[in-house]
Motif scaffolding. Sequence first.
Motif, mmCIF file in Angstrom:
data_model
loop_
_atom_site.group_PDB
_atom_site.id
_atom_site.type_symbol
_atom_site.label_atom_id
_atom_site.label_comp_id
_atom_site.label_asym_id
_atom_site.label_seq_id
_atom_site.Cartn_x
_atom_site.Cartn_y
_atom_site.Cartn_z
ATOM 1 N N PHE A 57 27.960 37.963 42.025
ATOM 2 C CA PHE A 57 29.169 38.773 42.180
ATOM 3 C C PHE A 57 30.385 37.901 41.944
ATOM 4 N N THR A 63 33.145 33.316 41.805
ATOM 5 C CA THR A 63 31.832 33.777 42.267
ATOM 6 C C THR A 63 31.769 33.724 43.791
ATOM 7 N N HIS A 64 31.325 34.828 44.397
ATOM 8 C CA HIS A 64 31.252 34.909 45.860
ATOM 9 C C HIS A 64 29.805 34.812 46.336
ATOM 10 N N ALA A 69 29.720 39.574 48.897
ATOM 11 C CA ALA A 69 28.668 39.599 47.877
ATOM 12 C C ALA A 69 27.444 40.352 48.412
#
Length: 331
Positions: A57, A63-64, A69
Amino acid sequence: MKTARATAHSNIALCKYWGKRVDAPAELNLPATGSLSLTLDALWTETVVGPAGADRFELDGVTHVDDAARKVFAHLDRMWRAAGRDGARPHAHVRSTNHLPTAAGLASSASGFAALTMAAAAAFGAELDRTRLAALARMGSGSAARSIWGGFVRLDRGNRPDGEDCVARALLPADHWDVRLVVVQTTAGKKPIGSTAGMERSRTTSPYYDAWVDGAPQDLDRAEAALAARDLPTLGAIVEHSCFKMHACMLASSPPFTYWNGTTVEVMRAVWASRAAGLDGFVTIDAGPHVKVLCTAQTAATWVQQLGVLPGVVAVQTCAPGPDAAAEVIA
Ligand code: DP6
Protein backbone atom coordinates in the motif's frame (compact mmCIF):
# COMPACT_ATOMS: atom_id res chain seq x y z
CA MET A 1 -7.17 -9.89 -11.66
CA LYS A 2 -6.84 -6.71 -13.72
CA THR A 3 -5.39 -3.28 -12.99
CA ALA A 4 -8.04 -0.65 -12.34
CA ARG A 5 -8.00 3.03 -11.55
CA ALA A 6 -10.70 4.86 -9.57
CA THR A 7 -11.45 8.36 -8.41
CA ALA A 8 -13.69 9.31 -5.50
CA HIS A 9 -14.42 12.72 -4.06
CA SER A 10 -14.49 13.58 -0.39
CA ASN A 11 -17.72 14.65 1.26
CA ILE A 12 -18.83 16.84 4.12
CA ALA A 13 -21.61 15.66 6.41
CA LEU A 14 -24.29 18.34 6.75
CA CYS A 15 -26.00 16.02 9.26
CA LYS A 16 -23.34 14.03 11.07
CA TYR A 17 -22.62 10.37 11.65
CA TRP A 18 -21.18 9.94 15.13
CA GLY A 19 -21.52 6.61 16.94
CA LYS A 20 -21.84 2.98 15.91
CA ARG A 21 -24.65 0.50 16.44
CA VAL A 22 -23.81 -2.14 19.01
CA ASP A 23 -26.75 -4.46 18.23
CA ALA A 24 -25.03 -5.71 15.07
CA PRO A 25 -21.66 -7.25 14.18
CA ALA A 26 -18.82 -4.68 14.44
CA GLU A 27 -17.53 -5.83 11.02
CA LEU A 28 -20.59 -4.25 9.37
CA ASN A 29 -19.64 -0.83 10.82
CA LEU A 30 -23.25 0.28 11.11
CA PRO A 31 -23.81 3.93 12.13
CA ALA A 32 -25.96 4.85 15.14
CA THR A 33 -27.16 7.91 13.23
CA GLY A 34 -28.02 8.41 9.59
CA SER A 35 -26.19 11.21 7.82
CA LEU A 36 -26.60 13.61 4.92
CA SER A 37 -23.68 14.91 2.89
CA LEU A 38 -22.41 17.05 0.09
CA THR A 39 -19.75 15.52 -2.17
CA LEU A 40 -16.92 17.99 -2.84
CA ASP A 41 -15.41 18.68 -6.25
CA ALA A 42 -11.98 19.97 -5.13
CA LEU A 43 -10.99 17.22 -2.67
CA TRP A 44 -10.50 13.73 -4.06
CA THR A 45 -8.49 10.53 -4.06
CA GLU A 46 -7.20 8.57 -7.02
CA THR A 47 -6.42 4.89 -6.45
CA VAL A 48 -4.92 2.22 -8.70
CA VAL A 49 -5.23 -1.47 -7.72
CA GLY A 50 -3.24 -4.04 -9.67
CA PRO A 51 -1.59 -7.47 -9.36
CA ALA A 52 1.70 -7.74 -7.46
CA GLY A 53 4.07 -10.31 -5.93
CA ALA A 54 3.15 -9.18 -2.42
CA ASP A 55 0.57 -6.85 -0.88
CA ARG A 56 1.76 -3.26 -0.91
CA PHE A 57 0.00 0.00 0.00
CA GLU A 58 1.50 3.23 -1.21
CA LEU A 59 -0.06 6.59 -0.26
CA ASP A 60 1.26 9.74 -1.91
CA GLY A 61 4.42 7.87 -2.88
CA VAL A 62 5.14 6.46 0.59
CA THR A 63 4.79 2.73 1.29
CA HIS A 64 2.89 2.02 4.51
CA VAL A 65 3.34 -1.02 6.76
CA ASP A 66 1.06 0.18 9.54
CA ASP A 67 -2.57 -0.07 10.64
CA ALA A 68 -3.63 1.96 7.62
CA ALA A 69 -2.08 -0.69 5.35
CA ARG A 70 -3.72 -3.51 7.32
CA LYS A 71 -7.12 -1.82 6.93
CA VAL A 72 -6.54 -1.49 3.19
CA PHE A 73 -5.62 -5.19 2.80
CA ALA A 74 -8.59 -6.26 4.95
CA HIS A 75 -10.79 -4.20 2.63
CA LEU A 76 -9.30 -5.95 -0.41
CA ASP A 77 -10.17 -9.31 1.24
CA ARG A 78 -13.74 -8.07 1.75
CA MET A 79 -13.96 -6.92 -1.88
CA TRP A 80 -12.60 -10.27 -3.13
CA ARG A 81 -15.30 -12.15 -1.18
CA ALA A 82 -17.95 -9.68 -2.40
CA ALA A 83 -16.82 -10.33 -5.98
CA GLY A 84 -17.73 -13.99 -5.36
CA ARG A 85 -14.25 -15.09 -6.36
CA ASP A 86 -13.03 -18.47 -5.12
CA GLY A 87 -9.77 -19.20 -3.40
CA ALA A 88 -7.21 -16.91 -1.89
CA ARG A 89 -7.15 -13.27 -2.92
CA PRO A 90 -4.23 -12.50 -5.23
CA HIS A 91 -1.61 -10.10 -3.88
CA ALA A 92 -2.17 -6.52 -4.92
CA HIS A 93 -0.38 -3.22 -5.19
CA VAL A 94 -2.58 -0.32 -4.07
CA ARG A 95 -1.37 3.13 -5.08
CA SER A 96 -3.36 6.09 -3.74
CA THR A 97 -2.90 9.78 -4.31
CA ASN A 98 -4.79 12.27 -2.20
CA HIS A 99 -5.70 15.45 -4.03
CA LEU A 100 -6.39 17.25 -0.79
CA PRO A 101 -4.65 20.58 -0.17
CA THR A 102 -2.18 19.23 2.42
CA ALA A 103 -2.08 16.35 4.86
CA ALA A 104 -3.84 18.72 7.25
CA GLY A 105 -6.39 16.36 8.67
CA LEU A 106 -9.01 16.93 6.04
CA ALA A 107 -11.06 13.75 5.81
CA SER A 108 -9.29 11.38 3.47
CA SER A 109 -10.84 8.15 4.73
CA ALA A 110 -14.13 8.94 2.96
CA SER A 111 -12.63 9.47 -0.50
CA GLY A 112 -9.90 6.91 0.25
CA PHE A 113 -12.16 3.95 1.02
CA ALA A 114 -14.63 4.94 -1.69
CA ALA A 115 -11.85 4.99 -4.31
CA LEU A 116 -10.39 1.72 -2.99
CA THR A 117 -13.82 0.07 -3.14
CA MET A 118 -14.40 1.20 -6.73
CA ALA A 119 -10.90 0.26 -7.91
CA ALA A 120 -10.91 -3.16 -6.20
CA ALA A 121 -14.37 -4.00 -7.60
CA ALA A 122 -13.17 -3.19 -11.11
CA ALA A 123 -9.84 -5.00 -10.67
CA PHE A 124 -11.56 -8.14 -9.30
CA GLY A 125 -14.26 -8.10 -11.99
CA ALA A 126 -17.04 -7.71 -9.41
CA GLU A 127 -20.43 -6.87 -10.84
CA LEU A 128 -21.95 -4.85 -8.02
CA ASP A 129 -24.38 -1.97 -8.16
CA ARG A 130 -23.62 1.34 -6.46
CA THR A 131 -25.84 0.57 -3.46
CA ARG A 132 -23.79 -2.56 -2.77
CA LEU A 133 -20.51 -0.72 -3.43
CA ALA A 134 -21.56 1.92 -0.90
CA ALA A 135 -22.33 -0.77 1.70
CA LEU A 136 -18.88 -2.26 1.15
CA ALA A 137 -17.21 1.16 1.36
CA ARG A 138 -19.06 1.76 4.65
CA MET A 139 -17.39 -1.32 6.14
CA GLY A 140 -14.04 0.34 5.45
CA SER A 141 -15.14 3.71 6.87
CA GLY A 142 -18.68 4.93 7.51
CA SER A 143 -18.35 8.25 5.73
CA ALA A 144 -16.94 6.51 2.62
CA ALA A 145 -20.38 5.09 1.78
CA ARG A 146 -21.50 8.63 0.92
CA SER A 147 -18.56 9.30 -1.42
CA ILE A 148 -19.75 6.66 -3.90
CA TRP A 149 -22.19 9.29 -5.17
CA GLY A 150 -21.78 12.88 -6.23
CA GLY A 151 -24.08 15.73 -5.26
CA PHE A 152 -26.21 15.38 -2.13
CA VAL A 153 -26.28 11.97 -0.47
CA ARG A 154 -28.17 10.39 2.43
CA LEU A 155 -26.98 7.39 4.41
CA ASP A 156 -29.86 5.80 6.31
CA ARG A 157 -29.15 4.24 9.68
CA GLY A 158 -31.53 1.31 9.23
CA ASN A 159 -32.65 -1.04 12.00
CA ARG A 160 -31.98 -4.55 10.74
CA PRO A 161 -29.18 -6.44 12.49
CA ASP A 162 -27.84 -7.61 9.10
CA GLY A 163 -27.45 -3.96 8.01
CA GLU A 164 -29.36 -4.49 4.74
CA ASP A 165 -31.46 -1.38 5.38
CA CYS A 166 -28.43 0.81 6.09
CA VAL A 167 -28.40 2.26 2.60
CA ALA A 168 -26.60 5.20 1.04
CA ARG A 169 -28.48 6.89 -1.76
CA ALA A 170 -28.14 9.92 -4.01
CA LEU A 171 -30.79 12.43 -2.97
CA LEU A 172 -30.13 15.14 -5.52
CA PRO A 173 -27.50 15.64 -8.22
CA ALA A 174 -24.60 18.12 -7.97
CA ASP A 175 -26.38 20.63 -10.23
CA HIS A 176 -29.45 20.77 -7.97
CA TRP A 177 -28.01 23.70 -6.03
CA ASP A 178 -24.98 25.88 -6.61
CA VAL A 179 -23.82 26.00 -2.98
CA ARG A 180 -20.22 26.25 -1.81
CA LEU A 181 -18.28 24.86 1.09
CA VAL A 182 -15.47 27.14 2.19
CA VAL A 183 -12.85 25.02 3.97
CA VAL A 184 -10.89 27.07 6.50
CA GLN A 185 -7.75 25.25 7.59
CA THR A 186 -6.46 26.04 11.03
CA THR A 187 -3.06 24.88 12.22
CA ALA A 188 -3.24 21.12 12.50
CA GLY A 189 -2.01 19.39 15.60
CA LYS A 190 -2.12 15.65 16.06
CA LYS A 191 -5.67 14.37 16.55
CA PRO A 192 -6.30 13.73 20.24
CA ILE A 193 -8.24 10.58 19.41
CA GLY A 194 -9.25 8.79 16.20
CA SER A 195 -12.89 9.06 15.17
CA THR A 196 -13.71 5.38 15.83
CA ALA A 197 -12.33 5.60 19.39
CA GLY A 198 -13.94 9.02 19.90
CA MET A 199 -17.33 7.64 18.92
CA GLU A 200 -16.93 4.79 21.36
CA ARG A 201 -15.94 7.07 24.22
CA SER A 202 -18.94 9.28 23.47
CA ARG A 203 -21.25 6.28 23.44
CA THR A 204 -19.98 4.80 26.67
CA THR A 205 -19.47 7.94 28.76
CA SER A 206 -21.32 10.99 27.41
CA PRO A 207 -24.69 11.73 29.07
CA TYR A 208 -25.65 13.53 25.86
CA TYR A 209 -25.08 10.54 23.57
CA ASP A 210 -28.63 9.14 23.69
CA ALA A 211 -30.11 12.59 23.06
CA TRP A 212 -27.72 12.99 20.12
CA VAL A 213 -28.81 9.69 18.57
CA ASP A 214 -32.51 10.33 19.26
CA GLY A 215 -32.46 13.74 17.57
CA ALA A 216 -30.76 12.60 14.37
CA PRO A 217 -33.80 11.30 12.39
CA GLN A 218 -35.64 14.61 12.76
CA ASP A 219 -32.55 16.59 11.68
CA LEU A 220 -32.19 14.37 8.63
CA ASP A 221 -35.78 14.68 7.48
CA ARG A 222 -35.82 18.44 7.97
CA ALA A 223 -32.47 18.84 6.25
CA GLU A 224 -33.66 16.77 3.30
CA ALA A 225 -36.75 18.99 2.91
CA ALA A 226 -34.71 22.22 3.19
CA LEU A 227 -32.24 20.89 0.65
CA ALA A 228 -35.00 20.02 -1.81
CA ALA A 229 -36.41 23.56 -1.36
CA ARG A 230 -32.92 25.15 -1.68
CA ASP A 231 -33.63 26.92 1.61
CA LEU A 232 -30.17 27.86 2.94
CA PRO A 233 -31.19 29.53 6.25
CA THR A 234 -33.29 26.51 7.25
CA LEU A 235 -30.69 23.97 6.12
CA GLY A 236 -27.88 26.00 7.70
CA ALA A 237 -29.60 26.08 11.09
CA ILE A 238 -29.95 22.28 11.01
CA VAL A 239 -26.33 21.87 9.86
CA GLU A 240 -25.03 23.89 12.82
CA HIS A 241 -27.34 22.16 15.28
CA SER A 242 -26.22 18.69 14.12
CA CYS A 243 -22.55 19.72 14.27
CA PHE A 244 -22.64 21.29 17.72
CA LYS A 245 -24.75 18.54 19.27
CA MET A 246 -22.05 16.11 18.11
CA HIS A 247 -19.23 18.25 19.52
CA ALA A 248 -21.12 18.81 22.80
CA CYS A 249 -21.40 15.06 23.07
CA MET A 250 -17.60 14.77 22.78
CA LEU A 251 -17.00 17.54 25.34
CA ALA A 252 -19.35 15.85 27.81
CA SER A 253 -17.46 12.53 27.53
CA SER A 254 -15.25 11.30 30.35
CA PRO A 255 -12.43 12.03 29.97
CA PRO A 256 -13.52 14.95 27.77
CA PHE A 257 -12.05 15.59 24.34
CA THR A 258 -12.33 18.06 21.51
CA TYR A 259 -10.81 18.33 18.05
CA TRP A 260 -10.88 22.14 18.13
CA ASN A 261 -7.99 24.50 18.64
CA GLY A 262 -8.18 28.20 19.51
CA THR A 263 -8.39 29.23 15.87
CA THR A 264 -11.31 26.84 15.33
CA VAL A 265 -13.26 28.82 17.91
CA GLU A 266 -12.22 32.22 16.53
CA VAL A 267 -13.29 31.23 12.99
CA MET A 268 -16.59 29.92 14.26
CA ARG A 269 -17.25 33.19 16.11
CA ALA A 270 -16.26 35.23 13.06
CA VAL A 271 -18.79 33.33 10.94
CA TRP A 272 -21.52 34.00 13.45
CA ALA A 273 -20.61 37.70 13.67
CA SER A 274 -20.65 38.13 9.88
CA ARG A 275 -23.93 36.28 9.67
CA ALA A 276 -25.45 38.61 12.26
CA ALA A 277 -24.29 41.42 9.96
CA GLY A 278 -26.18 39.89 7.03
CA LEU A 279 -23.79 37.47 5.26
CA ASP A 280 -25.33 33.99 4.97
CA GLY A 281 -22.98 31.19 5.96
CA PHE A 282 -23.17 28.25 8.36
CA VAL A 283 -20.49 26.40 10.29
CA THR A 284 -19.72 22.71 10.32
CA ILE A 285 -16.72 20.95 11.89
CA ASP A 286 -15.70 17.29 11.79
CA ALA A 287 -13.23 15.24 13.83
CA GLY A 288 -10.49 17.79 13.22
CA PRO A 289 -9.69 21.48 13.86
CA HIS A 290 -10.81 22.92 10.50
CA VAL A 291 -13.96 24.95 10.02
CA LYS A 292 -16.17 24.54 6.97
CA VAL A 293 -18.68 27.19 5.95
CA LEU A 294 -21.74 26.31 3.88
CA CYS A 295 -22.75 29.31 1.77
CA THR A 296 -24.02 30.36 -1.65
CA ALA A 297 -21.77 30.68 -4.72
CA GLN A 298 -22.32 34.46 -4.57
CA THR A 299 -20.96 34.90 -1.03
CA ALA A 300 -18.07 32.40 -1.15
CA ALA A 301 -15.43 34.94 -2.22
CA THR A 302 -16.42 37.30 0.60
CA TRP A 303 -16.13 34.48 3.13
CA VAL A 304 -12.70 33.54 1.78
CA GLN A 305 -11.58 37.17 2.13
CA GLN A 306 -12.96 37.62 5.64
CA LEU A 307 -11.84 34.32 7.13
CA GLY A 308 -8.50 34.04 5.31
CA VAL A 309 -7.04 36.98 7.24
CA LEU A 310 -7.88 35.70 10.73
CA PRO A 311 -4.83 34.87 12.87
CA GLY A 312 -4.08 31.13 12.85
CA VAL A 313 -5.78 30.43 9.53
CA VAL A 314 -3.28 28.67 7.25
CA ALA A 315 -5.32 28.21 4.08
CA VAL A 316 -8.83 28.64 2.71
CA GLN A 317 -10.29 26.65 -0.15
CA THR A 318 -13.66 26.72 -1.84
CA CYS A 319 -15.45 23.53 -2.93
CA ALA A 320 -18.52 23.12 -5.11
CA PRO A 321 -20.75 20.02 -5.33
CA GLY A 322 -18.70 17.16 -6.80
CA PRO A 323 -19.26 14.12 -9.06
CA ASP A 324 -19.86 10.37 -8.58
CA ALA A 325 -16.96 8.07 -7.86
CA ALA A 326 -15.80 6.31 -11.02
CA ALA A 327 -13.57 3.40 -12.03
CA GLU A 328 -12.02 1.98 -15.20
CA VAL A 329 -9.94 -1.07 -16.02
CA ILE A 330 -6.61 0.15 -17.40
CA ALA A 331 -4.68 -3.10 -17.95
C1 DP6 B 1 -17.18 13.53 12.29
O1 DP6 B 1 -16.31 7.72 8.71
O2 DP6 B 1 -14.15 8.49 9.78
O3 DP6 B 1 -16.59 13.09 10.02
O4 DP6 B 1 -16.59 4.65 10.27
O5 DP6 B 1 -15.04 4.83 12.21
O6 DP6 B 1 -14.18 5.15 9.87
P1 DP6 B 1 -15.34 5.29 10.81
O7 DP6 B 1 -15.62 6.85 10.97
P2 DP6 B 1 -15.55 8.05 9.94
O8 DP6 B 1 -16.35 9.13 10.81
C2 DP6 B 1 -16.78 10.34 10.30
C3 DP6 B 1 -17.20 11.23 11.42
C4 DP6 B 1 -17.46 12.67 11.06
C5 DP6 B 1 -18.91 12.89 10.65
C6 DP6 B 1 -19.32 12.41 9.29
O9 DP6 B 1 -18.54 12.43 8.33
O10 DP6 B 1 -20.51 12.04 9.17
